[in-house]
Design an enzyme around this catalytic site. Structure first.
Site, PDB file in Angstrom:
ATOM      1  N   HIS A 279       0.809  -1.225   0.000  1.00 49.68           N
ATOM      2  CA  HIS A 279       0.000   0.000   0.000  1.00 49.68           C
ATOM      3  C   HIS A 279       0.839   1.272   0.000  1.00 49.68           C
ATOM      4  O   HIS A 279       0.377   2.321  -0.442  1.00 49.68           O
ATOM      5  CB  HIS A 279      -0.945   0.016   1.215  1.00 49.68           C
ATOM      6  CG  HIS A 279      -0.288   0.397   2.508  1.00 49.68           C
ATOM      7  ND1 HIS A 279       0.539  -0.458   3.210  1.00 49.68           N
ATOM      8  CD2 HIS A 279      -0.334   1.550   3.224  1.00 49.68           C
ATOM      9  CE1 HIS A 279       0.970   0.151   4.307  1.00 49.68           C
ATOM     10  NE2 HIS A 279       0.456   1.364   4.331  1.00 49.68           N
ATOM     11  N   LYS A 283       5.701   5.562  -1.727  1.00 55.81           N
ATOM     12  CA  LYS A 283       6.661   6.338  -0.937  1.00 55.81           C
ATOM     13  C   LYS A 283       8.083   6.219  -1.459  1.00 55.81           C
ATOM     14  O   LYS A 283       8.957   6.968  -1.024  1.00 55.81           O
ATOM     15  CB  LYS A 283       6.596   5.910   0.532  1.00 55.81           C
ATOM     16  CG  LYS A 283       5.381   6.486   1.247  1.00 55.81           C
ATOM     17  CD  LYS A 283       5.383   6.178   2.736  1.00 55.81           C
ATOM     18  CE  LYS A 283       4.194   6.866   3.426  1.00 55.81           C
ATOM     19  NZ  LYS A 283       4.094   6.516   4.858  1.00 55.81           N
ATOM     20  N   HIS A 332      -5.991   3.774   1.012  1.00 54.72           N
ATOM     21  CA  HIS A 332      -5.742   3.704   2.454  1.00 54.72           C
ATOM     22  C   HIS A 332      -5.767   5.060   3.168  1.00 54.72           C
ATOM     23  O   HIS A 332      -5.835   5.103   4.395  1.00 54.72           O
ATOM     24  CB  HIS A 332      -4.430   2.971   2.747  1.00 54.72           C
ATOM     25  CG  HIS A 332      -3.187   3.674   2.291  1.00 54.72           C
ATOM     26  ND1 HIS A 332      -2.752   3.660   0.976  1.00 54.72           N
ATOM     27  CD2 HIS A 332      -2.272   4.399   2.974  1.00 54.72           C
ATOM     28  CE1 HIS A 332      -1.626   4.340   0.883  1.00 54.72           C
ATOM     29  NE2 HIS A 332      -1.314   4.803   2.087  1.00 54.72           N
ATOM     30  N   HIS A 333      -5.722   6.152   2.440  1.00 55.19           N
ATOM     31  CA  HIS A 333      -5.852   7.472   3.076  1.00 55.19           C
ATOM     32  C   HIS A 333      -7.194   8.144   2.766  1.00 55.19           C
ATOM     33  O   HIS A 333      -7.398   9.313   3.115  1.00 55.19           O
ATOM     34  CB  HIS A 333      -4.706   8.394   2.660  1.00 55.19           C
ATOM     35  CG  HIS A 333      -3.423   8.108   3.380  1.00 55.19           C
ATOM     36  ND1 HIS A 333      -3.267   8.271   4.735  1.00 55.19           N
ATOM     37  CD2 HIS A 333      -2.237   7.635   2.911  1.00 55.19           C
ATOM     38  CE1 HIS A 333      -2.038   7.937   5.087  1.00 55.19           C
ATOM     39  NE2 HIS A 333      -1.387   7.538   3.996  1.00 55.19           N
ATOM     40  N   ASP A 361      -3.890   0.785   8.696  1.00 57.91           N
ATOM     41  CA  ASP A 361      -2.798   1.731   8.416  1.00 57.91           C
ATOM     42  C   ASP A 361      -2.662   2.741   9.549  1.00 57.91           C
ATOM     43  O   ASP A 361      -1.549   3.024  10.021  1.00 57.91           O
ATOM     44  CB  ASP A 361      -3.066   2.442   7.091  1.00 57.91           C
ATOM     45  CG  ASP A 361      -1.992   3.463   6.753  1.00 57.91           C
ATOM     46  OD1 ASP A 361      -0.826   3.064   6.641  1.00 57.91           O
ATOM     47  OD2 ASP A 361      -2.322   4.654   6.605  1.00 57.91           O
TER      48      ASP A 361
END
Length: 425
Positions: A279, A283, A332-333, A361
């Site tokens: 996920h 980054k 996920h955000h 998360d």
């Protein structure tokens, strides 16, 4: 409970190119190094007369040969001389993560020995295919180094004197540093203008897209093999930040555990593990100083952080043929009330698997210790999450399941319990 039986598959050709691009984001000063090494190795393999499948393996190995590099200083050291020092660490690390991925394990030993001189490599107890792949990547890697060190004309092209310099260096090292037959064919390529003109990144991708079908890239991967491939990709994040990989691993484990407690089938549980695992792959493109900043983020820095969810979505679209994995991971955000990012989705647009990843998360991020702060206690973590549920940001059904198993999940998140115990529960 189960979802549609969507198959999770991987296009290895596209995925390995995606990995090469991801490795650039670890901090390489020489952008597209993996693609160039793959191209050089493939052209040399063709010239030598290797069968097409082995030539394509050489190309793919070139893409990922530096997967063990974890620090920018390691890459800088490779650019100091034709025979750099301190190469063992990244070769060993690359070997370790490749041998644990069944579909890529064929590359493990060649990566381990891709900085080993031919005069030593030829006598090592390993298969001929592995030895030949290691030798050709050793040569291609150093040709790219020499290319970077050789001055070009004002249009960016190698001069005749530049080509002669590279050929002289390779010839002087034939039979010792490099295998002699490979050197002979490589020197012929170095003297050919088209060889260099074709070493454009867009041309390399066009070339690889037109490769003929060969058995290695036509193999059908099982779900477990696909997950192992996902674990390999997640370990590349370790090159960016050790805690980021631990976070992704724990999100994967916790997501799978909650999916089990919520009644999902074993297949869906494993898919959710994979979604949790990858996920945060976006980054890899987040600057280190922003990712590791201990204090509050500026608006510009927070915007930079928000981008990783979009980067995750597009990275996963390239790596996996699975809209489900992509959605569950990249959501996920997002928050039920529309206040999340990057798309501002609302409850109607977020299925329960996406909500599980989002809850986990937050839970794992709060409870995990980072280099710049200690993790929160279970009580603190649950209090913050309870507020997020009350304000309609996180799912209450998923949170209720988490709360029911809070101590166990906290122990798993903070490495106080093994996954062996988890799978038994």
């Amino acid at each position: 409970m189960d979802l549609c039986c969507e198959e999770v598959t991987v296009d290895l050709r596209r995925a390995l190119l995606g990995i090469a691009r991801a490795l650039d984001n670890v901090g390489f000063e020489s952008k597209n190094h993996g693609q160039r090494v793959g191209y050089i190795a493939y052209r040399c393999a063709q010239s030598v007369g290797w069968e097409e499948e082995q030539a394509q393996l050489a190309f793919s190995l070139g893409l990922i040969h530096d997967c063990g590099i974890t620090q920018m200083d390691e890459h800088r050291s490779l650019l100091t001389s034709l025979v750099p020092e301190g190469t063992h660490h990244h070769c060993q690390k690359g070997h370790e993560i490749l041998k644990e991925c069944p579909v890529l394990s064929i590359f493990a030993k060649p990566v381990l020995y891709h900085h080993t001189a031919w005069e030593e490599l030829q006598f090592l107890p390993m298969g001929m295919l592995e030895k030949e792949l290691a030798a050709i990547i050793m040569l291609a890697d150093r040709v790219d180094y020499l290319y970077g060190e050789t001055s070009s004309d004002r249009f960016g092209n190698l001069t005749p004197a530049g080509k002669a310099s590279i050929i002289e260096c390779l010839t002087d090292s034939a039979g010792t540093l490099f295998e002699s037959n490979l050197v002979q064919h490589m020197c012929e390529l170095v003297d050919n203008d088209d060889f260099w003109f074709s070493m454009d990144i867009s041309y390399i991708e066009i070339m690889s897209s037109k490769f003929s079908a060969v058995p290695f890239f036509s193999q059908k991967m099982t779900l477990d093999e696909t997950i192992a491939f996902g674990e390999f990709i997640a370990k590349l994040v370790d090159a960016k930040s050790a805690f980021t990989f631990q976070h992704s691993l724990k999100v994967g484990q916790l997501t799978e555990y909650l999916a089990k407690k919520l009644g999902y089938s074993q297949t869906t549980q494993r898919k959710l593990y994979l979604a949790g695992l990858v996920h945060d792959i976006g980054k890899l493109q987040t600057p280190r100083d922003v990712l590791h900043k201990p204090g509050s983020l500026t608006d510009e820095e927070f915007c930079c952080i928000k981008r990783h969810a979009t980067d995750t979505r597009f990275s996963l679209q390239e790596l996996f043929h699975s809209p489900q994995i992509c959605e569950w991971a990249s959501n996920h955000h997002e928050r039920l009330d529309g206040s999340g990012y990057p798309l501002g989705k609302t409850a109607e647009q977020l299925d329960q698997p996406s909500r599980i990843v989002a809850v986990v998360d937050v839970f794992q991020a709060l409870s995990q210790s980072r280099p710049y702060r200690d993790g929160m206690s279970l009580e603190q973590t649950m209090a913050i999450m309870s507020d997020l549920v009350s304000s309609n940001k996180l799912d209450k059904v998923v949170f209720s399941c988490l709360r029911k198993h809070a101590q166990y999940c906290f122990d798993l998140s903070t490495d106080r319990v093994s996954m062996t115990v988890c799978k038994a529960l």
